[in-house]
Design a protein around this motif. Structure first.
Motif: not given
Length: 121
Positions: A45-47, A56-62
């Motif tokens: 995940t991206a932070v 806050r963590r996000f999907c690296l792809i979308c």
């Protein structure tokens, strides 16, 4: 990226704070809080640190927002309910941070509704 969470949530709520609204681009974000050890991830995940001590963590792809953790409650992870395979399984039980809510949110339930875009339903 996939994740799995087990057990019962500590809370299920819709947050209206300014940070949640800005990070999600939405008027309110539905969260379910779980003990962090109940979450397992496959993938990265991206932070984004929205405020001091908050990740806050996000999907690296979308780019979908997934998780919220805070130094104030390091044993808990909040998961955006809309990202669950079946979000209907965890209906929110309360609203939080209503002091930050957008003013017109209170009247949303009065707007006409359509199953799809008007003219397509």
């Amino acid at each position: 990226m996939r994740y799995e969470v087990t057990g019962e949530p500590n809370h299920v709520s819709v947050c209206h704070c300014t940070d949640c609204r800005r990070c999600a681009g939405a008027t309110g974000v539905a969260w379910a809080g779980f003990p962090i050890e109940n979450l397992s991830l496959s993938g990265d995940t991206a932070v984004y640190c929205s405020t001091l001590g908050v990740e806050r963590r996000f999907c690296l792809i979308c780019g979908t927002g997934l998780f919220y953790t805070s130094a104030e409650a390091p044993a808990q992870v909040d998961i955006q309910i809309a990202t669950l395979d079946d979000p209907d399984d965890l209906p929110p039980t309360k609203h939080v941070q209503l002091a930050d809510a957008v003013g017109w949110e209170a009247g949303l339930h009065e707007l006409p509704g359509h199953p799809r875009f008007p003219g397509q339903d």
